[in-house]
Design a protein around this motif. Structure first.
Motif, PDB file in Angstrom:
ATOM      1  N   ALA A  33       5.202 -39.198  17.167  1.00  0.00           N
ATOM      2  CA  ALA A  33       4.755 -37.817  17.369  1.00  0.00           C
ATOM      3  C   ALA A  33       4.316 -37.549  18.801  1.00  0.00           C
ATOM      4  O   ALA A  33       4.049 -36.407  19.177  1.00  0.00           O
ATOM      5  N   THR A  34       4.208 -38.618  19.610  1.00  0.00           N
ATOM      6  CA  THR A  34       3.899 -38.439  21.039  1.00  0.00           C
ATOM      7  C   THR A  34       5.223 -38.536  21.800  1.00  0.00           C
ATOM      8  O   THR A  34       6.182 -39.136  21.306  1.00  0.00           O
ATOM      9  N   LEU A  35       5.282 -37.972  23.013  1.00  0.00           N
ATOM     10  CA  LEU A  35       6.517 -38.046  23.788  1.00  0.00           C
ATOM     11  C   LEU A  35       6.699 -39.467  24.332  1.00  0.00           C
ATOM     12  O   LEU A  35       5.728 -40.219  24.472  1.00  0.00           O
ATOM     13  N   GLU A  36       7.945 -39.783  24.667  1.00  0.00           N
ATOM     14  CA  GLU A  36       8.290 -41.157  25.053  1.00  0.00           C
ATOM     15  C   GLU A  36       7.443 -41.681  26.219  1.00  0.00           C
ATOM     16  O   GLU A  36       7.053 -42.845  26.247  1.00  0.00           O
ATOM     17  N   ALA A  37       7.153 -40.815  27.184  1.00  0.00           N
ATOM     18  CA  ALA A  37       6.425 -41.255  28.373  1.00  0.00           C
ATOM     19  C   ALA A  37       4.947 -41.556  28.095  1.00  0.00           C
ATOM     20  O   ALA A  37       4.260 -42.103  28.950  1.00  0.00           O
ATOM     21  N   SER A  38       4.477 -41.220  26.920  1.00  0.00           N
ATOM     22  CA  SER A  38       3.051 -41.398  26.642  1.00  0.00           C
ATOM     23  C   SER A  38       2.685 -42.867  26.448  1.00  0.00           C
ATOM     24  O   SER A  38       3.414 -43.607  25.788  1.00  0.00           O
ATOM     25  N   LYS A  41       0.868 -44.305  21.193  1.00  0.00           N
ATOM     26  CA  LYS A  41       1.911 -44.257  20.170  1.00  0.00           C
ATOM     27  C   LYS A  41       1.293 -43.718  18.886  1.00  0.00           C
ATOM     28  O   LYS A  41       0.540 -44.416  18.199  1.00  0.00           O
ATOM     29  N   ILE A  42       1.585 -42.465  18.613  1.00  0.00           N
ATOM     30  CA  ILE A  42       1.029 -41.820  17.415  1.00  0.00           C
ATOM     31  C   ILE A  42       2.198 -41.431  16.523  1.00  0.00           C
ATOM     32  O   ILE A  42       3.214 -40.927  17.006  1.00  0.00           O
ATOM     33  N   ARG A  43       2.073 -41.707  15.237  1.00  0.00           N
ATOM     34  CA  ARG A  43       3.198 -41.490  14.329  1.00  0.00           C
ATOM     35  C   ARG A  43       2.849 -40.488  13.238  1.00  0.00           C
ATOM     36  O   ARG A  43       1.691 -40.357  12.835  1.00  0.00           O
ATOM     37  N   HIS A  44       3.879 -39.762  12.811  1.00  0.00           N
ATOM     38  CA  HIS A  44       3.768 -38.846  11.667  1.00  0.00           C
ATOM     39  C   HIS A  44       4.489 -39.552  10.522  1.00  0.00           C
ATOM     40  O   HIS A  44       5.703 -39.753  10.577  1.00  0.00           O
ATOM     41  N   ILE A  45       3.717 -39.949   9.514  1.00  0.00           N
ATOM     42  CA  ILE A  45       4.281 -40.763   8.424  1.00  0.00           C
ATOM     43  C   ILE A  45       4.199 -39.986   7.111  1.00  0.00           C
ATOM     44  O   ILE A  45       3.154 -39.430   6.774  1.00  0.00           O
ATOM     45  N   SER A 194      -0.495 -34.532  28.546  1.00  0.00           N
ATOM     46  CA  SER A 194       0.291 -33.481  27.883  1.00  0.00           C
ATOM     47  C   SER A 194       1.384 -34.084  26.995  1.00  0.00           C
ATOM     48  O   SER A 194       1.903 -33.396  26.110  1.00  0.00           O
ATOM     49  N   THR A 195       1.698 -35.372  27.195  1.00  0.00           N
ATOM     50  CA  THR A 195       2.658 -36.040  26.294  1.00  0.00           C
ATOM     51  C   THR A 195       2.044 -36.299  24.917  1.00  0.00           C
ATOM     52  O   THR A 195       2.731 -36.740  24.000  1.00  0.00           O
ATOM     53  N   ASP A 196       0.744 -36.080  24.777  1.00  0.00           N
ATOM     54  CA  ASP A 196       0.036 -36.400  23.536  1.00  0.00           C
ATOM     55  C   ASP A 196      -0.421 -35.154  22.773  1.00  0.00           C
ATOM     56  O   ASP A 196      -1.301 -35.230  21.914  1.00  0.00           O
TER      57      ASP A 196
END
Ligand code: A2P
Length: 314
Positions: A33-38, A41-45, A194-196
């Motif tokens: 759920a975060t952009l690659e450059a972040s 690492k946050i996930r939507h499960i 802002s990637t988060d």
């Protein structure tokens, strides 16, 4: 002046499954759920709870538990249940209460004392699952951090940091989809980069579609404020007064705070300084001191949420 309606708390299901009798449910989706450059690492499960007692019985704002089955705590005892806020609306991701989602941040850190790598036990366990694999779930839990039964009677000011935004994804959908809902909702969301900005497109789109919803963000690590401090959610109480004052000054406004422990102190202090102490319960001994002289200890010990303010921090 608007009147202050009584808050009617809804009847919600709790503890349908306890740690001693969890339910096994499959994961159906696991997305970053975060952009690659972040660096975060946050996930939507998403889980499929169809056919279990949880189906149709989880309200936005409640939490579910995950039992990291087979893992051990650091002291060698069997791993205990961890609670995560539900990110889906009360009707579920699918509209039928069968699919529910959570927002999970991988905890990857260094131990302060030993300077050894520290990996969060359950967040890493859960983040590594593939669709089709099953987990043991408990819950739901939480009775107060939910929308009132008479939700149409209120305006809402929602503050979140990090994964604390999860419950608002669902609550916002619940509110804005109510046919009779015409009041104001503002979400103030704080993230390090802002990637988060989790669910950014979703909240932006909601703000375009609904003129009674405002979405404000605070990014803390991409530049400082003129006084050299980081940008935190509480600063919007000063910076975005044209949006927030009309909501805050109404008697029928509720404030929700969710995220990092400590954020409530900053918000409490700013609410007082902006003339909104009415959302708080302030002890007698503190009332004799002017708010500019209150220190962190005063705020922690002598200020409590009032009836119109709900806090969920961790
Ligand atoms: P920072 O860590 O730059 O000090 P996450 O949980 O993803 O790390 O995001 C939490 C966000 O909340 C970050 O932007 C973090 O800023 C910010 N934050 C940290 N402490 C507070 C506080 N006391 N009040 C408000 N925001 C905070």
């Amino acid at each position: 002046m608007h009147s202050r309606p009584k808050i009617i708390f809804p009847e919600v299901a709790v503890n349908l499954y306890k740690p001693a009798n969890p339910v096994e449910v499959p994961i159906v989706d696991n997305q970053i759920a975060t952009l690659e450059a972040s660096p975060n690492k946050i996930r939507h499960i998403t889980f499929d709870v169809s056919g279990t007692a949880l189906e149709g019985h989880i309200r936005a704002g409640q939490s579910i538990g995950i039992l990291p089955y087979g893992l051990k705590e650091r002291d060698g005892s069997p791993a205990k249940v961890r609670l995560y806020s539900v990110a889906s609306p009360s009707r579920g991701e699918d509209g039928e209460g069968k699919l529910i989602a959570t927002t999970i941040k991988r905890v990857i850190d260094e131990e302060h004392d030993t300077q050894k790598l520290f990996l969060g036990l359950c967040s890493n366990y859960l983040s590594d699952f593939n669709p089709g694999e099953t987990v043991k779930m408990t819950g739901p839990s939480g009775k107060r951090f939910v929308l009132p039964e008479n939700a149409d009677d209120f305006n809402y000011l929602l503050f979140a940091t990090g994964t604390g935004v999860a419950p608002y994804r669902g609550m916002l959908a619940d509110l804005l989809e109510r046919p009779g809902f015409r009041n104001q909702v503002t979400l103030v969301f704080g993230a390090p980069y802002s990637t988060d900005l989790l669910y950014y497109d979703y909240f932006r789109e909601m703000s375009v579609r609904h003129d009674n919803f405002h979405y404000l963000t605070s990014v803390s690590r991409e530049g400082l404020r003129p006084d050299g401090r980081k940008n935190y959610v509480q600063h919007h109480l000063m910076d975005s007064q044209e949006i927030l004052e009309p909501i805050l000054s109404r008697e029928n406004t509720l404030i929700y705070i969710c995220g990092l422990k400590g954020m409530e102190i900053g918000l409490f202090s700013m609410l007082v300084r902006q003339g909104h102490a009415g959302y708080l319960k302030i002890s007698e001994e503190l009332n004799v001191k002017p708010p500019e002289q209150w220190d962190t200890g005063d705020l922690k010990k002598r200020v409590r949420p009032g009836d119109r303010l709900f806090v969920e921090v961790y």
